[in-house]
Design an enzyme around this catalytic site. Sequence first.
Site, PDB file in Angstrom:
ATOM      1  N   LYS A 175      43.027  50.029  34.841  1.00  0.00           N
ATOM      2  CA  LYS A 175      44.412  49.549  34.826  1.00  0.00           C
ATOM      3  C   LYS A 175      45.314  50.416  33.944  1.00  0.00           C
ATOM      4  O   LYS A 175      46.507  50.556  34.208  1.00  0.00           O
ATOM      5  CB  LYS A 175      44.453  48.101  34.341  1.00  0.00           C
ATOM      6  CG  LYS A 175      43.795  47.113  35.290  1.00  0.00           C
ATOM      7  CD  LYS A 175      44.590  46.953  36.567  1.00  0.00           C
ATOM      8  CE  LYS A 175      44.015  45.878  37.468  1.00  0.00           C
ATOM      9  NZ  LYS A 175      44.683  45.858  38.792  1.00  0.00           N
ATOM     10  N   GLU A 206      52.006  40.651  35.658  1.00  0.00           N
ATOM     11  CA  GLU A 206      51.098  39.567  36.019  1.00  0.00           C
ATOM     12  C   GLU A 206      49.696  40.033  35.646  1.00  0.00           C
ATOM     13  O   GLU A 206      49.450  41.227  35.527  1.00  0.00           O
ATOM     14  CB  GLU A 206      51.173  39.306  37.530  1.00  0.00           C
ATOM     15  CG  GLU A 206      50.302  40.226  38.403  1.00  0.00           C
ATOM     16  CD  GLU A 206      50.745  41.686  38.416  1.00  0.00           C
ATOM     17  OE1 GLU A 206      51.904  41.963  38.032  1.00  0.00           O
ATOM     18  OE2 GLU A 206      49.936  42.560  38.781  1.00  0.00           O
ATOM     19  N   SER A 231      35.144  50.069  37.872  1.00  0.00           N
ATOM     20  CA  SER A 231      36.572  49.986  37.527  1.00  0.00           C
ATOM     21  C   SER A 231      36.820  49.440  36.129  1.00  0.00           C
ATOM     22  O   SER A 231      37.855  49.711  35.524  1.00  0.00           O
ATOM     23  CB  SER A 231      37.307  49.129  38.558  1.00  0.00           C
ATOM     24  OG  SER A 231      36.717  47.849  38.630  1.00  0.00           O
TER      25      SER A 231
END
Lengths: 394, 259
Positions: A85, A107, A374
């Site tokens: 991210k 969010e 990830s």
Amino acid sequence: MKAGRFGVHGGQYIPETLMNAVIELEKAYNHFKEDEAFNRELTSLFNDYAGRPSLLYFAKATTEKLGGAKIYLKREDLNHTGAHKINNVLGQALLAQKMGKTRLIAETGAGQHGVATATAAALMGMECVVFMGEEDTKRQALNVYRMRLLGAEVVPVKTGTATLKDAVSEAMREWTNRIVDTHYCLGSVMGPHPFPTIVRDFQAVISKELRAQMLEKEGRLPDAVIACVGGGSNAIGSFYHFINDESVALIGCEAGGRDVNSFETAATINTGRLGIFHGMKSYFCQDEFGQIAPVYSISAGLDYPGIGPEHAYLHDIGRAKYVPITDDEAVDAFEFLSRTEGIIPAIESAHAVAYAMKIAPKMGRDQIVAITISGRGDKDCAAIARYRGEHIDE
Amino acid sequence: MSRIHTAFEKGKAFIPFITCGDPDLATTAAIVRAAVANGADLVELGIPFSDPTAEGPVIQEANMRALAGGTTTDKIFELVKDLRRDVTVPLVFMTYANVVFSYGAERFLGKCEEVGIDGIILPDVPYEEKDEFGPTCEAHGIDFISLVAPTSEDRISMIAKDAKGFLYIVSSLGVTGVRREITTDLGAIASIVRANTDIPYAIGFGVSTPEQARRIARDACGVIVGSAIMKIVAKHGAESAPFVGQYVREMKDAVLAAR
């Protein structure tokens, strides 16, 4: 193809109040993406702050245990804040700063994107508000604390299913309320144009590195690249620089939840149909009257009823394949990778590991599978322990 | 041409918004009739959506109650058919893109024409995406109603030039809901609108009191109120009709008193 469209998917289905904001964002992005100084600054944030390039690791023990294709792990879990991210967030925060914005809103589902946004805001001296479904604030209490520690305000969203989709809706509402000083740092390749393109471009660093690292280590491209898909940002980042390499199979792993034949699933491509929601045309889990379905997955990060429009397009043209992975399979893979390789993957990433566990044994020893890890799984330990019937205090 | 223009022919219009099916469709029918009997010039009927991203808490909750009660698009078409036995004011649907898209635009708008709907408002379909539904609306004689917002600025003239039925001016930033004050320079927006179109324009979002309505109506051909009405419905449930009727009467009088 029209700008902002991926085949029939994409577009800008948002309130008029936000139109000038996305137009301004698109103009700024088109300017800065070609700007040398911007790119230098971003590369320096990637390398000196976030710890890029991330490792491409040959998982020898996993390869031997599965007994087929060679398994490589693209270690986005080693990035600062523990997930992919941060790639997107550093890009968007820098862009927002150049646009004169002083406040970031976001969010978050599992909390990884919220933590990354709070981190970038702290680094750049910006105000930060993160919307998180109340259900997820319970599942991911540690991440709520991390965001607050970083100086962000965390707003628990109680509406609807109190999960990721409701957090997105609430962030969109807040953006219509305060636009002048605020950038909505969207966390995935979804929402209205230009977000799916901007987020993809910032995440494409994953496949750019992966491709070069694989050529260096193996002298050839992998046979398959596997990544988990909620909105799909780590997956599109992992696929992007391989899209024109037809020999590389691109596989996205969706959250099957309890089962794709139950209502407790979040597998959008496998159970959804074409719709318009959250600013985009794409596939969504919905009922016969277009009401968005209350989806379910053990993974808060994949617990979303839609999928990014570029994935929907890659599915339509058959370039990528999307497979459902159940909670059980993901938890097994979470434990397998931890024990076999000493790497605890995020429960999201464990969905990708689970599919590799299915196909690698059937592949030849000369074949290569690359899995994107990830994020790291520390955040999931308490929830997985509960899933296995064990209670631990964090 | 739809009958929407008739709503603005008896002085300034008052336009109530009502979420269909909150708490049930029989109550909705009674509320609509009470509103019309007390001076509503046009009624916006909300088709509930699971994730109404342009709504504040009051209408979000109305949507949730309606859906929990089993309201569906088909049942709302039946409601409109029933209303049309005696209700002659223009009726406009307000809902979200996916409700129409998922039903099939052709099938949905064909039904609208059949039951007597005059227009449709989709807050998540801006000018750039109106071709998604606009041509199908036109084929069925349904006005696709456009919105302008306080942030529209250079976009107002473009939107106004293509506007159909009436133009919806969003009074404030943010989502629907009651506001203490409205600070947008609505007069400035209205004058750009007037320079670009002859169709009437109504102002909504945040209006709740007769005093606000009177002030807002100076700059508009009509005033739209939603959350204040759905608050009454939240309070009185199945007994709401007379309370909504009384409120509509006060608001209509206030709007007519504007100068």
